[in-house]
Design an enzyme around this catalytic site. Structure first.
Site, PDB file in Angstrom:
ATOM      1  N   THR A 414      16.546   3.797  14.558  1.00 55.22           N
ATOM      2  CA  THR A 414      17.981   3.547  14.513  1.00 55.22           C
ATOM      3  C   THR A 414      18.644   4.849  14.068  1.00 55.22           C
ATOM      4  O   THR A 414      18.096   5.917  14.270  1.00 55.22           O
ATOM      5  CB  THR A 414      18.290   2.343  13.585  1.00 55.22           C
ATOM      6  N   THR A 432      22.506   0.799  15.344  1.00 57.87           N
ATOM      7  CA  THR A 432      21.313   0.839  16.193  1.00 57.87           C
ATOM      8  C   THR A 432      21.484  -0.007  17.438  1.00 57.87           C
ATOM      9  O   THR A 432      22.358  -0.878  17.494  1.00 57.87           O
ATOM     10  CB  THR A 432      20.109   0.298  15.386  1.00 57.87           C
ATOM     11  N   GLY A 501      14.457   3.580  10.860  1.00 58.27           N
ATOM     12  CA  GLY A 501      13.024   3.313  10.767  1.00 58.27           C
ATOM     13  C   GLY A 501      12.626   1.879  10.525  1.00 58.27           C
ATOM     14  O   GLY A 501      11.612   1.626   9.857  1.00 58.27           O
ATOM     15  N   GLY A 502      13.403   0.914  11.047  1.00 59.70           N
ATOM     16  CA  GLY A 502      13.001  -0.487  10.913  1.00 59.70           C
ATOM     17  C   GLY A 502      12.717  -0.838   9.465  1.00 59.70           C
ATOM     18  O   GLY A 502      13.487  -0.486   8.567  1.00 59.70           O
TER      19      GLY A 502
HETATM   20  O1  DON Z   1      17.923  -4.106  11.790  1.00 61.72           O
HETATM   21  C1  DON Z   1      16.860  -3.541  11.640  1.00 61.72           C
HETATM   22  O2  DON Z   1      16.309  -3.448  10.579  1.00 61.72           O
HETATM   23  C2  DON Z   1      16.214  -2.871  12.825  1.00 61.72           C
HETATM   24  N1  DON Z   1      16.511  -3.596  14.024  1.00 61.72           N
HETATM   25  C3  DON Z   1      16.742  -1.468  12.868  1.00 61.72           C
HETATM   26  C4  DON Z   1      16.337  -0.751  14.083  1.00 61.72           C
HETATM   27  C5  DON Z   1      15.087  -0.112  13.881  1.00 61.72           C
HETATM   28  O3  DON Z   1      14.977   0.814  13.137  1.00 61.72           O
HETATM   29  C6  DON Z   1      13.981  -0.683  14.614  1.00 61.72           C
HETATM   30  N2  DON Z   1      13.671   0.199  15.690  1.00 61.72           N
HETATM   31  N3  DON Z   1      12.975   0.092  16.545  1.00 61.72           N
END
Ligand code: DON
Length: 612
Positions: A414, A432, A501-502
């Site tokens: 993100t 993101t 970074g999720g």
């Molecule tokens: O909201 C979140 O925590 C994740 N969807 C943020 C996005 C992310 O870093 C995941 N990426 N692939």
């Protein structure tokens, strides 16, 4: 609910190919002037840090033209949708933490995507077997797209707290999209990480790939007239052009009836979005979370973000140790164990508070943290550890024995933007489209990618019938890890940090706070330091520089910690779970904006007036 896709193969695909530049002609075109990418900038008048120079410059332009930090954040985010469309743009969502200097208030905007009304708790299970779908497989499907909430967030932030208009704040992005920018090596890596999904859609191929379906080469001048036009339409008609208008209809059409490339084997489950889902969407102002840590007041994002509660709980646990006086390995052991325990509680209790009861005051209570701290001795706990009981009276050292709620898998990217203005307002904005490239689907004719945020829901409880706060439902928001922090000392803002970074967003923020506050590192050094992330998993995810360090060895031999090295098919991209940005308020109108020095090719920090 789920159905096999009725694939409408684009008969005019050959015409699209003809319209594309050949690889031989890519170097043609004027290179736009772009400032050098610097990770640290010190000066006055305002500051911005983001992943990209063109995007940070858009924020600085907004500040120079009378905008405040809110305007700058929107200008930066919308420009990032042009220059790094894989992590940003109108197809996604995010969370804004805002300090309003005049009223001395911290407010937040929840701009998280919602699940369409037709979503159900079993939407990500296989109807034949009842088993959860594969996470990557589900994330590739239009079914994973939530109601895009970015534009509503921008409009809400500007109307409540900005000085300019949405139209003015979109102008720098329109200019970047019109004149184009040069593809660099980072852009190529990001393309590679989502290549099969981008190849699956003619509209994505036309925008982001060569006619042969390869990543655009370094040096290619990429213009996005469709996105420039989308932003012009939003500037002219406002967010209703999306939420009640033609753009919304195009999004629903793209999601529910995706046009895919002949021979596609990736896309199988269309979306279930309606125009009513779009018109029902509201970005919401809500109170921040708050904890005290080493004399600082730390504010962040409340649920459905899990950042505020999990960073807060871990800091409360760490408050019981004098990390600065401990040997570094001991301090890091305490950090890893605090994260492990806080993550168990996050997974068990945090979901969309409009749908489930989240014991937020318990999760943020120092007394509750004490019941978790006392589980930490001198050896790593074995994950998954059970959640605690965040309800008063808080009674010590007892794990719940109930089954552990499943943690959803999360991807790793993100972006975070920080902006400050000459009045002292601060915005920290994590936003993101979820995966690099989101769902991979470009809305035909509109030049932006759709999110795949709905796979942040858990696909099934840990055991049949077990309570899980993060199962999908119509209108519900999936739990997020996104949530930047603004820290104050004696009522004065001192720094802000946020990360990509999720699920590692939370641990990255924690580690940077600890590096800076406890270990005395400057913020640039705190960001640069090798990272390690413990999310109640069997091993902690370590960047290569941490994995190979003497500290990691000591943590293993002395404390029984276990590590997995961050890596993946696209290197060096996959060495870095996420990048961060930060801001230091230096006082006397001076600011230090900080971006990554190395991760993802480094970010861009700019100030309005650089210090001599
Ligand atoms: O909201 C979140 O925590 C994740 N969807 C943020 C996005 C992310 O870093 C995941 N990426 N692939």
């Amino acid at each position: 609910m789920r159905r096999l896709i009725a694939v409408s193969v684009m008969s005019a695909f050959a015409a699209v190919l003809l319209a594309l530049p050949s690889e031989a002609s890519i170097a043609a075109g004027q290179a736009p002037p772009v400032a050098a990418k610097e990770p640290v900038a010190v000066g006055t008048g305002g500051a911005v840090a983001s992943m990209d120079t063109g995007a940070s410059q858009a924020g600085i332009d907004a500040l120079k033209h009378g905008g405040n930090a809110i305007d700058a954040a929107v200008a930066t985010a919308s420009a990032l949708g042009v220059t790094i469309p894989f992590v940003a743009g109108p197809g996604g969502g995010g969370f804004m933490v805002i300090y309003l200097a005049k009223t001395h208030q911290v407010v937040t905007i929840d701009g998280r995507e919602t699940c369409p009304a037709a979503c159900t708790p079993t939407m990500f299970t296989d109807p034949k077997t009842g088993q959860p779908l594969g996470y990557d497989y589900a994330s590739d499907q239009p079914l994973a797209t939530g109601v895009p909430s970015m534009v509503a967030t921008w409009a809400k932030a500007i109307s409540l707290y900005g000085r300019k208009s949405l139209a003015a704040d979109l102008q720098p992005a329109i200019e970047v999209a019109d004149r184009g920018f040069r593809v660099d090596a980072d852009f190529v890596q990001l393309t590679e990480s989502d290549l099969p999904e981008l190849q699956a859609y003619p509209a994505s191929r036309a925008l982001l790939l060569t006619p042969e379906g390869n990543p655009l080469p370094v040096g290619y001048l990429l213009r996005n007239p469709d996105l420039a036009n989308t932003y012009r339409l939003l500037a002219r008609y406002g967010p209703s052009y999306l939420y009640d208008g033609p753009l919304g209809r195009a999004i629903v059409q793209a999601d529910d009836h995706p046009v895919v490339t002949p021979g596609n084997t990736v896309i199988a489950l269309p979306g279930i979005m309606t125009t009513s889902d779009l018109s029902a969407y509201q970005a919401r102002v809500q109170a921040p979370t708050h904890v005290r840590y080493r004399g600082l007041d730390i504010y962040s994002m409340a649920p459905p973000s899990s950042s505020g509660s999990t960073v807060g709980e871990a800091l409360n646990i760490l408050s019981g140790y004098d990390l600065s006086a401990e040997p570094r390995a001991t301090a890091l052991f305490h950090y890893l164990e605090a994260s492990r325990l806080a993550y168990a509680d996050r997974n068990a209790y945090v979901g969309d508070p409009r749908y489930v009861s989240v014991p937020l005051s318990g999760l943020l209570s120092p007394a509750f943290a004490a019941t978790r701290r006392c589980l930490i001795h001198n050896q790593a706990l074995v994950s998954p550890v059970a959640p605690g009981h965040p309800y008063p009276p808080y009674q010590g050292c007892q794990n719940q024995s109930s089954p552990q709620a499943a943690a959803s898998s999360e991807g790793l990217h993100t972006n975070n933007i920080v902006a400050v203005d000459k009045w002292g307002n601060i915005v920290a904005y994590t936003n993101t489209i979820n995966f690099f490239g989101g769902s991979g689907e470009t809305v035909p004719g509109y030049g932006f990618l759709l999110n795949n945020e709905m796979t942040d829901f858990d696909f099934a409880p840990s055991s049949p019938g077990a309570y899980d706060p993060n199962l999908p439902a119509g209108g519900k928001q999936p739990r997020s890890s996104m949530g930047p922090v603004i820290a104050f000392r004696d009522g004065t803002p001192v720094f802000s940090v946020g990360a990509a970074g999720g699920s590692t967003i939370i641990t990255t923020i924690l580690q940077i706070i600890m590096n800076h506050v406890d270990f005395g590192m400057s913020l640039p050094a705190a960001l640069a330091a090798p990272r390690v992330s413990q999310t109640n998993s069997a091993t902690s995810l370590a960047e290569p520089a941490f994995y190979t360090s003497a500290l990691a060895q000591q943590l293993t031999s002395q404390f029984g910690e276990k590590f997995t090295e961050a890596t993946g098919p696209v290197l060096p991209l996959d060495y870095y779970p996420g990048d961060a940005t930060a801001l230091q308020i230096l006082g006397h109108g001076r600011f230090e904006a900080i971006a990554e020095p190395v991760r993802l090719g480094g970010g861009s920090a700019l100030v309005v007036k650089p210090a001599p």
